[in-house]
Motif scaffolding. Structure first.
Motif, mmCIF file in Angstrom:
data_model
loop_
_atom_site.group_PDB
_atom_site.id
_atom_site.type_symbol
_atom_site.label_atom_id
_atom_site.label_comp_id
_atom_site.label_asym_id
_atom_site.label_seq_id
_atom_site.Cartn_x
_atom_site.Cartn_y
_atom_site.Cartn_z
ATOM 1 N N PRO A 175 9.898 -9.995 1.210
ATOM 2 C CA PRO A 175 8.990 -8.849 1.342
ATOM 3 C C PRO A 175 9.331 -7.688 0.415
ATOM 4 O O PRO A 175 8.442 -7.058 -0.133
ATOM 5 N N GLN A 176 10.612 -7.427 0.220
ATOM 6 C CA GLN A 176 11.006 -6.315 -0.655
ATOM 7 C C GLN A 176 10.538 -6.586 -2.093
ATOM 8 O O GLN A 176 10.047 -5.692 -2.774
ATOM 9 N N ASP A 177 10.687 -7.832 -2.544
ATOM 10 C CA ASP A 177 10.233 -8.198 -3.889
ATOM 11 C C ASP A 177 8.713 -8.076 -4.001
ATOM 12 O O ASP A 177 8.198 -7.655 -5.035
ATOM 13 N N ASP A 178 8.000 -8.445 -2.937
ATOM 14 C CA ASP A 178 6.543 -8.330 -2.939
ATOM 15 C C ASP A 178 6.121 -6.869 -3.051
ATOM 16 O O ASP A 178 5.195 -6.540 -3.798
ATOM 17 N N ALA A 179 6.798 -5.993 -2.329
ATOM 18 C CA ALA A 179 6.474 -4.564 -2.393
ATOM 19 C C ALA A 179 6.735 -4.025 -3.794
ATOM 20 O O ALA A 179 5.957 -3.223 -4.319
ATOM 21 N N MET A 235 -2.850 -9.776 -3.524
ATOM 22 C CA MET A 235 -1.804 -9.318 -2.601
ATOM 23 C C MET A 235 -2.411 -8.615 -1.391
ATOM 24 O O MET A 235 -1.940 -8.779 -0.270
ATOM 25 N N TYR A 236 -3.489 -7.837 -1.614
ATOM 26 C CA TYR A 236 -4.178 -7.213 -0.473
ATOM 27 C C TYR A 236 -4.901 -8.267 0.372
ATOM 28 O O TYR A 236 -5.026 -8.117 1.588
ATOM 29 N N THR A 237 -5.374 -9.339 -0.242
ATOM 30 C CA THR A 237 -6.066 -10.396 0.497
ATOM 31 C C THR A 237 -5.134 -11.056 1.504
ATOM 32 O O THR A 237 -5.509 -11.276 2.656
ATOM 33 N N VAL A 238 -3.923 -11.377 1.071
ATOM 34 C CA VAL A 238 -2.989 -12.105 1.936
ATOM 35 C C VAL A 238 -2.000 -11.201 2.654
ATOM 36 O O VAL A 238 -1.261 -11.655 3.514
ATOM 37 N N GLY A 239 -1.987 -9.917 2.304
ATOM 38 C CA GLY A 239 -1.050 -9.001 2.947
ATOM 39 C C GLY A 239 0.373 -9.213 2.464
ATOM 40 O O GLY A 239 1.314 -9.195 3.251
ATOM 41 N N SER A 240 0.524 -9.419 1.167
ATOM 42 C CA SER A 240 1.836 -9.666 0.576
ATOM 43 C C SER A 240 2.341 -8.392 -0.095
ATOM 44 O O SER A 240 1.789 -7.955 -1.100
ATOM 45 N N GLY A 241 3.355 -7.757 0.503
ATOM 46 C CA GLY A 241 3.905 -6.526 -0.048
ATOM 47 C C GLY A 241 3.138 -5.279 0.360
ATOM 48 O O GLY A 241 3.568 -4.167 0.115
ATOM 49 N N VAL A 242 1.967 -5.483 0.971
ATOM 50 C CA VAL A 242 1.106 -4.406 1.476
ATOM 51 C C VAL A 242 0.440 -4.903 2.749
ATOM 52 O O VAL A 242 0.352 -6.106 2.962
ATOM 53 N N PRO A 243 -0.038 -3.988 3.595
ATOM 54 C CA PRO A 243 -0.827 -4.458 4.746
ATOM 55 C C PRO A 243 -2.097 -5.147 4.242
ATOM 56 O O PRO A 243 -2.676 -4.728 3.237
ATOM 57 N N GLN A 244 -2.499 -6.219 4.919
ATOM 58 C CA GLN A 244 -3.732 -6.925 4.529
ATOM 59 C C GLN A 244 -4.896 -5.944 4.611
ATOM 60 O O GLN A 244 -5.044 -5.222 5.599
ATOM 61 N N ASP A 245 -5.695 -5.879 3.548
ATOM 62 C CA ASP A 245 -6.807 -4.931 3.497
ATOM 63 C C ASP A 245 -7.910 -5.544 2.631
ATOM 64 O O ASP A 245 -7.818 -5.542 1.404
#
Length: 88
Positions: free
Chosen positions: A2-6, A30-40
Motif C-alpha cells: 500500500p505504501q508503494d501504491d500511495a 488506481m481510483y477504479t480499484v482503490g489502489s493507493g487511494v480510496p476507490q472513487d
C-alpha cells in the motif's frame, strides 16, 4: 504494498496534472480499484476521460468499464470535473 501504491499515485498525479495521458490513465486505474487511494469512480472516470479525449485507447476502455458502475449523476459530476480541469 500500500505504501508503494500511495507513492505511485503521488507521482502519477504530478505528471497527470501536466497533461500526460499515460499518467492520467494510470491514475484512473488506481481510483477504479482503490489502489493507493480510496476507490472513487467519479475521479476514475474523470482521469480516464481526460486521457481518452487525448487519444489514449486504454483509457477509453477503462472509462466505459467505470461508467457501467456509476449512476448518471456520478457521470455528470465526473464530466463536469473533466471539463473544468486545466493542466498545471
Amino acid at each position: 504494498m500500500p505504501q508503494d501504491d500511495a507513492e505511485a499515485v503521488r507521482w502519477f498525479r504530478k505528471v497527470a496534472e501536466q497533461g500526460d495521458t499515460d499518467a492520467q490513465y494510470n491514475l484512473g486505474l488506481m481510483y477504479t480499484v482503490g489502489s493507493g487511494v480510496p476507490q472513487d469512480y467519479v475521479l476514475a472516470y474523470m482521469w480516464s476521460n481526460l486521457a481518452a479525449s487525448q487519444g489514449n485507447e486504454g483509457a477509453t476502455g477503462l472509462r466505459e468499464l467505470v461508467a457501467d458502475k456509476m449512476t448518471p449523476e456520478q457521470i455528470a459530476e465526473a464530466d463536469k470535473l473533466a471539463r473544468e480541469w486545466k493542466p498545471k
